[in-house]
Motif scaffolding. Structure first.
Motif, short mmCIF file in Angstrom:
data_model
loop_
_atom_site.label_atom_id
_atom_site.label_comp_id
_atom_site.label_asym_id
_atom_site.label_seq_id
_atom_site.Cartn_x
_atom_site.Cartn_y
_atom_site.Cartn_z
N ASN A 82 0.66 -1.25 0.39
CA ASN A 82 0.12 0.09 0.09
C ASN A 82 0.46 1.48 0.11
O ASN A 82 0.73 2.37 -1.11
CB ASN A 82 -0.98 0.02 1.53
CG ASN A 82 -1.93 -1.02 1.41
OD1 ASN A 82 -2.48 -1.80 0.66
ND2 ASN A 82 -2.62 -0.84 2.09
N LYS A 83 2.02 1.14 0.93
CA LYS A 83 2.68 2.75 1.38
C LYS A 83 3.18 2.75 -0.19
O LYS A 83 4.25 3.96 -0.54
CB LYS A 83 3.39 2.23 2.39
CG LYS A 83 2.13 2.82 3.87
CD LYS A 83 3.17 2.74 4.76
CE LYS A 83 1.93 2.85 5.63
NZ LYS A 83 2.11 3.13 7.37
N GLN A 84 4.26 1.72 -0.08
CA GLN A 84 6.19 1.45 -0.70
C GLN A 84 5.34 1.67 -2.89
O GLN A 84 5.94 2.06 -3.38
CB GLN A 84 6.12 0.54 -0.94
CG GLN A 84 7.18 0.55 0.29
CD GLN A 84 8.25 -0.60 0.67
OE1 GLN A 84 8.99 -0.10 2.50
NE2 GLN A 84 8.06 -2.22 0.56
N ILE A 108 9.44 -4.45 -4.52
CA ILE A 108 10.55 -4.93 -5.66
C ILE A 108 12.31 -4.83 -5.38
O ILE A 108 12.72 -5.61 -4.87
CB ILE A 108 10.11 -5.19 -7.12
CG1 ILE A 108 8.91 -5.64 -7.53
CG2 ILE A 108 10.80 -5.62 -7.84
CD1 ILE A 108 8.57 -5.94 -9.00
N ARG A 109 12.20 -3.80 -5.55
CA ARG A 109 13.89 -3.10 -5.27
C ARG A 109 13.93 -3.48 -4.13
O ARG A 109 14.99 -3.30 -3.60
CB ARG A 109 13.42 -1.70 -5.42
CG ARG A 109 13.81 -0.68 -6.76
CD ARG A 109 13.76 0.84 -6.64
NE ARG A 109 13.72 1.28 -8.23
CZ ARG A 109 14.55 1.39 -8.78
NH1 ARG A 109 15.74 0.71 -9.54
NH2 ARG A 109 14.18 1.49 -10.05
N LYS A 110 13.60 -3.40 -2.80
CA LYS A 110 13.50 -3.62 -1.19
C LYS A 110 13.64 -5.07 -1.56
O LYS A 110 14.43 -5.33 -0.67
CB LYS A 110 11.84 -3.00 -0.36
CG LYS A 110 12.44 -2.37 -0.22
CD LYS A 110 12.27 -1.60 1.31
CE LYS A 110 12.53 -0.30 1.85
NZ LYS A 110 11.65 0.91 2.22
N LEU A 148 -2.05 -0.15 -10.55
CA LEU A 148 -2.43 -1.39 -10.83
C LEU A 148 -4.00 -1.46 -10.16
O LEU A 148 -4.66 -2.94 -9.76
CB LEU A 148 -2.06 -2.48 -10.96
CG LEU A 148 -1.30 -2.62 -12.38
CD1 LEU A 148 -0.30 -3.74 -12.81
CD2 LEU A 148 -2.26 -2.26 -14.27
N GLY A 149 -3.29 -1.05 -8.94
CA GLY A 149 -4.57 -1.52 -7.61
C GLY A 149 -3.35 -2.69 -6.84
O GLY A 149 -2.78 -3.21 -6.97
N THR A 150 -4.02 -2.14 -5.28
CA THR A 150 -3.09 -3.19 -4.08
C THR A 150 -3.23 -4.50 -4.74
O THR A 150 -2.37 -5.09 -4.04
CB THR A 150 -4.00 -2.42 -2.98
OG1 THR A 150 -3.82 -1.13 -3.04
CG2 THR A 150 -3.02 -2.72 -1.29
#
Lengths: 217, 256
Positions: free
Chosen positions: B129-131, B137-139, B163-165
């Motif tokens: 939600n937040k990221q 994916i990066r994290k 694209l939506g959560t």
């Protein structure tokens, strides 16, 4: 019609009433209208046949009374089967119109002592076919899950077929002056058979009523 | 009009009317049956999507907890253990370079505190939600590559969108699964992830320089079947190119 066909017809009507009577408590409002219609049909047919057999006179009067009553019950059926009609009372309006047309026809055009009320039958056929088609249109657009579980779908289908047949039979037969001609007995026999098949179909719906979901529209 | 003509008109006219009625009735019945079947299929698909979503959420939580457990044991516990040892050494009456030891211990504790702060952000279950998908994916790839000493790179192309959560959570699980397969089976020296934002679809490429495999010869494992099931639910497509010692390239297309 031959005596055998007439008796078969009455037996079918009695059978349908018995089957419907056993399921009466399960029937919804619109289906009860069909049940009352069958009872009325039996009474009218027996009365008309008995009268013509005993007096050797035409029994047109019975049909001048029976057909409008039949139309009222069918309008009541459609009024309760179609939710939009239930809210707007269109079924009752159509029934009132039918009564007016029946009275005007009997008083001014086709006297009960002399003619069948074929003009009223033509109107009734058009009205019932129209109401049936509209009901099927409503069923098609409704959210009801599976139409073969809706009893009113079957009743309306039978009414559509029967009254489509009746409309053209009476309209064309009258226009061709063929219905009352001496050589038209085979047509009356066919008409009798169609009646038997129709009421047998209604009887089957009553018989399987518990397995069908009650109409919720 | 002759009698025969009259009869023909009566019969055919009646037949026509009746056939019209029968056709209408059959048409309604067939259409309603199709509507019913369509509704059932739609409900089934919605049910599968919800089930897959719940499963994905659980798997993400499990992976996160596993990662946190490893971080606590391998990283934070080690750092704090080292800081403790230095402080014990500094406590001795004749300890040398006490200032340097204390300075070093403060630095180590600072590192540990920063690691704990980072972990608390990760533990927040609203990560996607937040990221967003790209950052998640990066994290994730960052953690994998640090843990396994692999060279990693994430690149993007096009204007990013969301694209939506729910959909992004499932896509994130797909990427996680692909990365896990790459590390486990390919043992690569490098992993590249490319995210391409196209107007009508999202295009993902996960490439590794590992051992590769023959996709035709090998029987599909549960991991790959899960990936394909998730992609199917999103109406997407997957294409895997691999060969012995040639690495693996996974191309995923998800319609917007």
């Amino acid at each position: 019609m031959s005596l055998e066909l007439v008796i078969s017809y009455y037996i079918v009507l009695v059978g349908v009433i018995v089957v419907g009577g056993t399921q009466y408590s399960e029937l919804n409002t619109s289906t009860k209208a069909i049940f009352y219609l069958i009872c009325l049909t039996l009474v009218a047919e027996i009365s008309a046949y008995t009268y013509s057999t005993i007096t050797k006179e035409a029994n047109y009067l019975f049909y001048h009374i029976f057909n409008p009553l039949q139309f009222i019950l069918l309008s009541y059926y459609f009024n309760n089967a179609i939710s939009y009609y239930k809210k707007t009372y269109i079924g009752y309006i159509v029934a009132a119109l039918g009564i007016i047309i029946a009275i005007v026809n009997s008083c001014f055009f086709q006297y009960p002592s002399t003619y069948y009320n074929t003009y009223f039958l033509a109107f009734e056929s058009i009205a019932i076919v129209g109401l049936s088609l509209y009901h099927l249109y409503i069923v098609l657009n409704s959210d009801e899950s599976y139409v073969l579980n809706i009893p009113t779908y079957f009743f309306t289908s039978i009414l559509l077929i029967f009254w489509s047949f009746t409309f053209f039979y009476w309209l064309a037969g009258f226009a061709l002056s063929y219905v009352d001609s001496e050589n038209s007995s085979w047509i009356r026999t066919l008409h009798g058979l169609i009646n038997i098949i129709t009421y047998t179909g209604i009887g089957l719906i009553f018989f399987f009523y518990r397995k069908l979901q009650p109409a919720r529209d | 009009m002759t009698e025969t003509t009259s009869i023909l008109v009566l019969v055919f006219g009646t037949l026509l009317f009746t056939l019209f009625a029968v056709f209408t009735i059959l048409y309604v019945a067939i259409q309603k049956k199709r509507q019913y079947q369509y509704r059932i299929e739609k409900q089934d698909m919605e049910h599968r999507f919800t089930k897959q979503l719940m499963q994905s959420r659980l798997e993400v939580q499990e992976k996160t907890l596993k990662h946190l457990s490893e971080e606590l044991h391998d990283n934070i516990a080690q750092v704090m253990g080292l800081a403790r040892m230095k402080l014990i050494a500094a406590r001795k009456p004749h300890a040398e370079n006490k200032d340097e030891i204390l300075e070093s211990s403060v630095e180590l504790l600072g590192r540990a505190i920063n690691e704990v702060r980072t972990m608390s952000h990760t533990m927040n279950s609203g990560m996607i939600n937040k990221q967003g998908l790209e950052e998640s994916i990066r994290k994730d790839i960052g953690h994998i590559c640090t843990s396994n000493r692999i060279s990693c790179k994430v690149t993007t192309e096009g204007a990013a969108y969301t694209l939506g959560t729910d959909k992004e959570l499932i896509i994130f699980r797909i990427v996680q699964e692909c990365l896990a397969n790459a590390v486990k089976h390919g043992q690569p020296a490098a992993i590249y992830v490319h995210i391409k934002y196209q107007p009508e679809q999202l295009y993902l490429t996960i490439e590794d320089t590992g051992r590769g495999y023959n996709p035709e010869a090998k029987q599909k494992g549960m991991g790959l079947m899960n990936i394909e099931e998730r992609i199917k639910l999103l109406n997407g497509k997957i294409d895997i190119n691999s060969g012995k010692d040639r690495g693996t390239i996974v191309n995923i297309t998800i319609p917007k």
